[in-house]
Scaffold this active site. Sequence first.
Site, short mmCIF file in Angstrom:
data_model
loop_
_atom_site.label_atom_id
_atom_site.label_comp_id
_atom_site.label_asym_id
_atom_site.label_seq_id
_atom_site.Cartn_x
_atom_site.Cartn_y
_atom_site.Cartn_z
CB SER A 1 43.26 6.48 79.76
OG SER A 1 44.63 6.47 79.44
CD GLU B 1 44.41 14.01 81.76
OE1 GLU B 1 44.77 12.87 82.10
OE2 GLU B 1 43.24 14.29 81.44
CG HIS C 1 45.82 9.82 83.13
ND1 HIS C 1 45.16 10.35 82.04
CD2 HIS C 1 45.92 8.48 82.88
CE1 HIS C 1 44.88 9.39 81.19
NE2 HIS C 1 45.32 8.24 81.68
#
Length: 526
Positions: free
Chosen positions: A188, A309, A405
Amino acid sequence: MVRTPHGDVRGTYEDGAGYGKIAVFRGVPYAAPPFGPHRFRPPVPPEPWAGVRDAVAFGPTPPKPPYSQAFARYLSDPVVPGDDCLNLNVWTPEPGRGARLPVLVWIHGGALTRGSSAVPVYGGGAFARDGVVLVSLNYRLGVEGYGLFPDAPANNGLRDQLAALEWVRDSIAEFGGDPDRVTVFGQSAGAISIGALLAAPRARGLFRRAVLQSGPPEAFDRDKVRRMVRRMAARLKVPATAEAFAAVDRAALAEAQAEAGKLSSPVLGGPAFGLVVDGDLVPTDPLAALTGQGASRDVDLLLGWTRDEHRLWLVPGGLLERVDRLGSVALAGARARCRCGPEVPRGYRDLHPDKSTADLVGRLVTDHLLRVPLHRLADARLGHAPSYVYEFAWPSRLPGLGSCHALELGFVFDTGATEASAKLAGEEAPRELATTMHTAWVRFATDGDPGWQPWDATHPVRIFDEGEDGGGDGDGDGVVHGPYDRELALWDADARRPPITPASSGVPRRGTAAPLAAVRRFRRAP
């Protein structure tokens, strides 16, 4: 006991959980505390210390607001009080010069506003068990690290990461690592940071390989960051300067940051903190530098994403249901968020007629922010150092999250047995999948080959799922060719189409009045 450039540190031997005997050093300073005269300034070396410094507990974490209750249910974010927050940790199977082991340096995520190296999911024991020296680090977050002020340099959090990598270069041999075999990896915001480091001339030679997990090379619009700072300044009733912010209590600053960023998210957009082009450390847009200017084409890359995600962005707080209720308004908002023509969301609807509106919106935004730039990065490097692409597709055992995610982290670190990992994955995550994925990262750090076909014109993607072949139409080794080529074709066609003006169409193509109104309705929806 190990010697560093600033003084001796004493770690501890740890044993258990199948790791064998490994040495761990926690809370080792790589830069001075970023407060007092150093606040909102680039990092400087720490003051040398006399004697031996104990390095047996995680050091202080940088100032940050807590996760909201909705996100804290899934994500752990420990707080360790103290000023000396620019510190790092080392897990090694063989401290001392001569071992020359491969090194992995972990840069955590958290939207550049949260997270730290003390998160239990990031424990480095399994990497040390498998012959890799693991380094994890803290860096300044939020306004402390990424505020944009007229009287202070930009990107101080990224400068912290660079200082930590310089510490690794100068010190890691004493811990058994090889400074010429360093791989940086991050997820990320950590991956976004690595994209900037790949493009930064000052970072050349500090690492040989890089892993980008669920984060593309990118630079934020400077005005987007300025708006975040101005919102905070208005709440604090102080000028939007580093001098004024430095006089504010840290807790009050963190609270103002949390309030100012409430409506910001990858799906909704909005003001946020991010890396910016500064003409210095980040001289140009990182994606442009890597795809068009040939930066770091000699660095081996491993890059990828999770299949769903968007579900971590939409499920907490019930946003998934709200988006579904908005229907076409949500799709119009996503179109504005992605600055694309109407053919793109229409094409997604045609390709995925069985998907809900929320999943279409999530997939559209995820592809725009993540899969499209990472595909273009891998394409631009053909004929140079290899790129390997993966997708993590195993769904969480918790309702609604899917392959969301950050779910892959417990598998990469092989820390699925921790409570922090189970918060996102649920109980009894598959051990075989963790072994397979963790081993791929070890192989990549060791010799640059994670174990599948490098990127080429057929777009091979290694699918990590519970099944041995990854499911779908793979080759039996989990590789599927071109799983997102149809979506990419929509974005490529959109990029080639000349802008349509409001006068010629009645509907602005690049996201002005009508789509922006949809975004505002999207944010205000109950």
